[in-house]
Design a protein around this motif. Structure first.
Motif, PDB file in Angstrom:
ATOM      1  N   LYS A 341      81.754  42.472 -23.171  1.00 13.95           N
ATOM      2  CA  LYS A 341      82.229  42.151 -24.512  1.00 13.95           C
ATOM      3  C   LYS A 341      82.996  43.322 -25.125  1.00 13.95           C
ATOM      4  O   LYS A 341      84.008  43.133 -25.795  1.00 13.95           O
ATOM      5  N   LYS A 342      82.513  44.513 -24.879  1.00  9.99           N
ATOM      6  CA  LYS A 342      83.193  45.699 -25.400  1.00  9.99           C
ATOM      7  C   LYS A 342      84.566  45.863 -24.747  1.00  9.99           C
ATOM      8  O   LYS A 342      85.559  46.190 -25.409  1.00  9.99           O
ATOM      9  N   ARG A 345      87.132  43.170 -25.814  1.00 10.10           N
ATOM     10  CA  ARG A 345      87.565  43.473 -27.181  1.00 10.10           C
ATOM     11  C   ARG A 345      88.609  44.589 -27.172  1.00 10.10           C
ATOM     12  O   ARG A 345      89.589  44.554 -27.918  1.00 10.10           O
ATOM     13  N   LYS A 346      88.409  45.543 -26.273  1.00  7.39           N
ATOM     14  CA  LYS A 346      89.365  46.645 -26.143  1.00  7.39           C
ATOM     15  C   LYS A 346      90.723  46.124 -25.695  1.00  7.39           C
ATOM     16  O   LYS A 346      91.764  46.529 -26.226  1.00  7.39           O
ATOM     17  N   LEU A 347      90.727  45.207 -24.721  1.00  9.46           N
ATOM     18  CA  LEU A 347      91.992  44.625 -24.250  1.00  9.46           C
ATOM     19  C   LEU A 347      92.633  43.791 -25.347  1.00  9.46           C
ATOM     20  O   LEU A 347      93.857  43.853 -25.552  1.00  9.46           O
ATOM     21  N   ALA A 348      91.834  43.020 -26.077  1.00 10.69           N
ATOM     22  CA  ALA A 348      92.364  42.188 -27.162  1.00 10.69           C
ATOM     23  C   ALA A 348      93.024  43.044 -28.237  1.00 10.69           C
ATOM     24  O   ALA A 348      94.067  42.676 -28.791  1.00 10.69           O
ATOM     25  N   LYS A 372      91.402  36.557 -30.772  1.00  8.79           N
ATOM     26  CA  LYS A 372      90.668  36.712 -32.035  1.00  8.79           C
ATOM     27  C   LYS A 372      89.627  37.801 -31.849  1.00  8.79           C
ATOM     28  O   LYS A 372      88.725  37.675 -31.023  1.00  8.79           O
ATOM     29  N   ILE A 373      89.748  38.859 -32.623  1.00  4.06           N
ATOM     30  CA  ILE A 373      88.866  40.008 -32.467  1.00  4.06           C
ATOM     31  C   ILE A 373      87.781  39.979 -33.527  1.00  4.06           C
ATOM     32  O   ILE A 373      88.060  39.921 -34.723  1.00  4.06           O
ATOM     33  N   GLN A 374      86.525  40.033 -33.072  1.00  4.82           N
ATOM     34  CA  GLN A 374      85.394  40.072 -33.988  1.00  4.82           C
ATOM     35  C   GLN A 374      85.324  41.434 -34.653  1.00  4.82           C
ATOM     36  O   GLN A 374      85.474  42.472 -34.004  1.00  4.82           O
ATOM     37  N   ILE A 375      85.139  41.436 -35.964  1.00  9.71           N
ATOM     38  CA  ILE A 375      85.037  42.698 -36.703  1.00  9.71           C
ATOM     39  C   ILE A 375      83.714  43.359 -36.374  1.00  9.71           C
ATOM     40  O   ILE A 375      82.643  42.746 -36.478  1.00  9.71           O
ATOM     41  N   LEU A 376      83.763  44.625 -35.969  1.00  5.24           N
ATOM     42  CA  LEU A 376      82.563  45.367 -35.607  1.00  5.24           C
ATOM     43  C   LEU A 376      82.235  46.422 -36.656  1.00  5.24           C
ATOM     44  O   LEU A 376      83.097  46.845 -37.424  1.00  5.24           O
ATOM     45  N   PRO A 377      80.976  46.867 -36.687  1.00  7.14           N
ATOM     46  CA  PRO A 377      80.636  48.005 -37.539  1.00  7.14           C
ATOM     47  C   PRO A 377      81.479  49.212 -37.152  1.00  7.14           C
ATOM     48  O   PRO A 377      81.861  49.375 -35.997  1.00  7.14           O
ATOM     49  N   THR A 379      80.824  52.256 -36.609  1.00  7.73           N
ATOM     50  CA  THR A 379      80.298  53.109 -35.557  1.00  7.73           C
ATOM     51  C   THR A 379      80.660  52.591 -34.173  1.00  7.73           C
ATOM     52  O   THR A 379      80.900  53.349 -33.247  1.00  7.73           O
ATOM     53  N   GLN A 380      80.705  51.239 -34.024  1.00  6.25           N
ATOM     54  CA  GLN A 380      81.054  50.671 -32.733  1.00  6.25           C
ATOM     55  C   GLN A 380      82.568  50.759 -32.489  1.00  6.25           C
ATOM     56  O   GLN A 380      83.011  50.968 -31.372  1.00  6.25           O
ATOM     57  N   LEU A 381      83.352  50.578 -33.540  1.00  9.04           N
ATOM     58  CA  LEU A 381      84.800  50.631 -33.397  1.00  9.04           C
ATOM     59  C   LEU A 381      85.260  51.999 -32.925  1.00  9.04           C
ATOM     60  O   LEU A 381      86.198  52.125 -32.154  1.00  9.04           O
ATOM     61  N   THR A 382      84.575  53.058 -33.383  1.00 11.69           N
ATOM     62  CA  THR A 382      84.992  54.401 -33.004  1.00 11.69           C
ATOM     63  C   THR A 382      84.729  54.681 -31.531  1.00 11.69           C
ATOM     64  O   THR A 382      85.273  55.606 -30.954  1.00 11.69           O
ATOM     65  N   GLU A 383      83.858  53.843 -30.901  1.00 11.22           N
ATOM     66  CA  GLU A 383      83.566  54.035 -29.488  1.00 11.22           C
ATOM     67  C   GLU A 383      84.610  53.398 -28.586  1.00 11.22           C
ATOM     68  O   GLU A 383      84.666  53.675 -27.411  1.00 11.22           O
ATOM     69  N   ILE A 384      85.416  52.469 -29.124  1.00 12.82           N
ATOM     70  CA  ILE A 384      86.376  51.715 -28.316  1.00 12.82           C
ATOM     71  C   ILE A 384      87.623  52.535 -28.038  1.00 12.82           C
ATOM     72  O   ILE A 384      88.171  53.128 -28.931  1.00 12.82           O
TER      73      ILE A 384
END
Length: 384
Positions: A341-342, A345-348, A372-377, A379-384
């Protein structure tokens, strides 16, 4: 050809040593500083990409072949996705391997021959191409086992991996002559997804077709360019951005009009990785890809049940002859679902960022057909 050592005065504004300049007023082309003979064919392809759409005809960076019933398939794809390999099918007649125009009467090959990569070429993997490289073919950047006997060593890429072979279309057994065909029954977009998250095959709507066509996605992996250590998304509009002088939406709109008019099915086929991203995952076997292409051609794939593939919202089949069902949904092949899933989302996000270049002049219905990209917290977005 010799490499230029200084800026070329004839091409103002170009600091590069290599240039391809076209003058549409007096119909001349000047190619300077290249060590690659493909610039000649691609230069003329660029001319066709300007002239054909102005007449309502679609020029395409695609290969084409024809079945016994006259059904035509088009294969779009960037380098390394399998476009030449998959179109050279001994059970189908080859119309051409690279450049075509879709007119009001059908498709025709712009060229009279083929220009194939021959890096690691073997008769076992690509018999038609291997056997076409006989007297009359022109080889580029290759080396011999023995210069006296002049037997080509296709595994020797010490000059460059971009070894090439030029040969007449007639060298391919059963090639279609003249190189023309009916309106396509199937269009196949090929991608080599090194992230390992795209399905081996999915069916596209006209809007998704336009979105994927404008995106022109594949991925670069370690070894293709200096500094690349993990998969990097690579986008080339219309699967040939370097050769299109007009806005990509112009070509995508023509494509959508034609597939609607002629009821053409469009498929998105991933010849890249499965089970995990490169290098942990496995490359999709040619056997699986060929089974999918066969199912497309015989019509069986269009008759099975489909389900929605989240994020990209494409339709994927639940079964396909010759392919294990679990392989058809890429999430099933990943050990860690969270990692899958991570990664998808990175490719999307890469898709979305790239498409911003064209969004201003592209229809809203096409933009909505993207992932369609799910909005993440945060903290998770900074890991992508």
């Amino acid at each position: 050809m010799q490499e230029c050592s200084e800026e070329i005065p004839q091409t103002k504004g170009s600091p590069k040593k290599t240039s391809v300049a076209i003058n549409f007023t007096d119909n001349t082309m000047c190619i300077l500083g290249t060590l690659y003979a493909g610039e000649m064919k691609k230069g003329l392809f660029g001319v066709m990409n300007y002239l054909m759409p102005l007449q309502g005809q679609l020029s395409m960076h695609a290969s084409a072949n024809e079945g016994d019933d006259g059904d035509v398939s088009l294969f779009f794809g960037l380098s390394g996705t399998g476009k030449t390999t998959l179109s050279a099918d001994p059970r189908r007649k080859l119309i051409g391997d690279d450049e075509h125009v879709w007119t009001d009467d059908g498709v025709f090959n712009i060229e009279g021959g083929c220009y194939a990569k021959c890096c690691f070429l073997s008769r076992d993997k690509e018999p038609q191409i291997y056997d076409a490289l006989k007297f009359g073919a022109v080889l580029e950047n290759i080396k011999f086992f023995d210069n006296n006997e002049r037997v080509v060593n296709y595994d020797d890429i010490s000059i460059t991996e971009n070894t090439r072979a030029s040969y007449p279309l007639s060298f391919i057994p059963g090639a279609k002559m003249p190189a023309v065909g009916d309106h396509p029954k199937n269009i196949i977009f090929l991608t080599c997804d090194a992230y390992g998250v795209l399905p081996p095959v999915s069916r596209l709507t006209p809007e998704q077709t336009m979105y994927q066509f404008i995106s022109g996605y594949t991925a670069k992996v370690a070894g293709t360019e200096v500094g690349i250590k993990e998969p990097v998304p690579s986008f080339s509009a219309c699967f040939g951005e370097a050769f299109i002088p007009l806005h990509p939406y112009k070509y995508a709109k023509l494509l959508a009009e034609k597939i609607k008019k002629h009821n053409t099915r469009v498929w998105f086929v991933n010849t890249g990785w499965s089970g995990a991203a490169y290098p942990k995952g496995k490359r999709m076997s040619l056997k699986i890809t060929r089974a999918i292409i066969d199912a497309i051609h015989n019509g069986s794939l269009d008759k099975v049940q489909f389900k929605n593939f989240d994020v990209f919202n494409m339709q994927i089949p639940t079964e396909c002859a010759g392919v294990e069902p679990e392989v058809l949904d890429p999430m099933n092949t990943w050990e860690s679902k969270d990692e899958f899933k991570k990664t998808i989302r990175k490719l999307a996000m890469g898709y979305t960022k790239n498409f911003q270049r064209y969004a201003k002049d592209t229809g809203e219905e096409v933009i909505k057909a993207g992932p369609k990209i799910q909005i993440l917290p945060f903290t998770q977005l900074t890991e992508i």
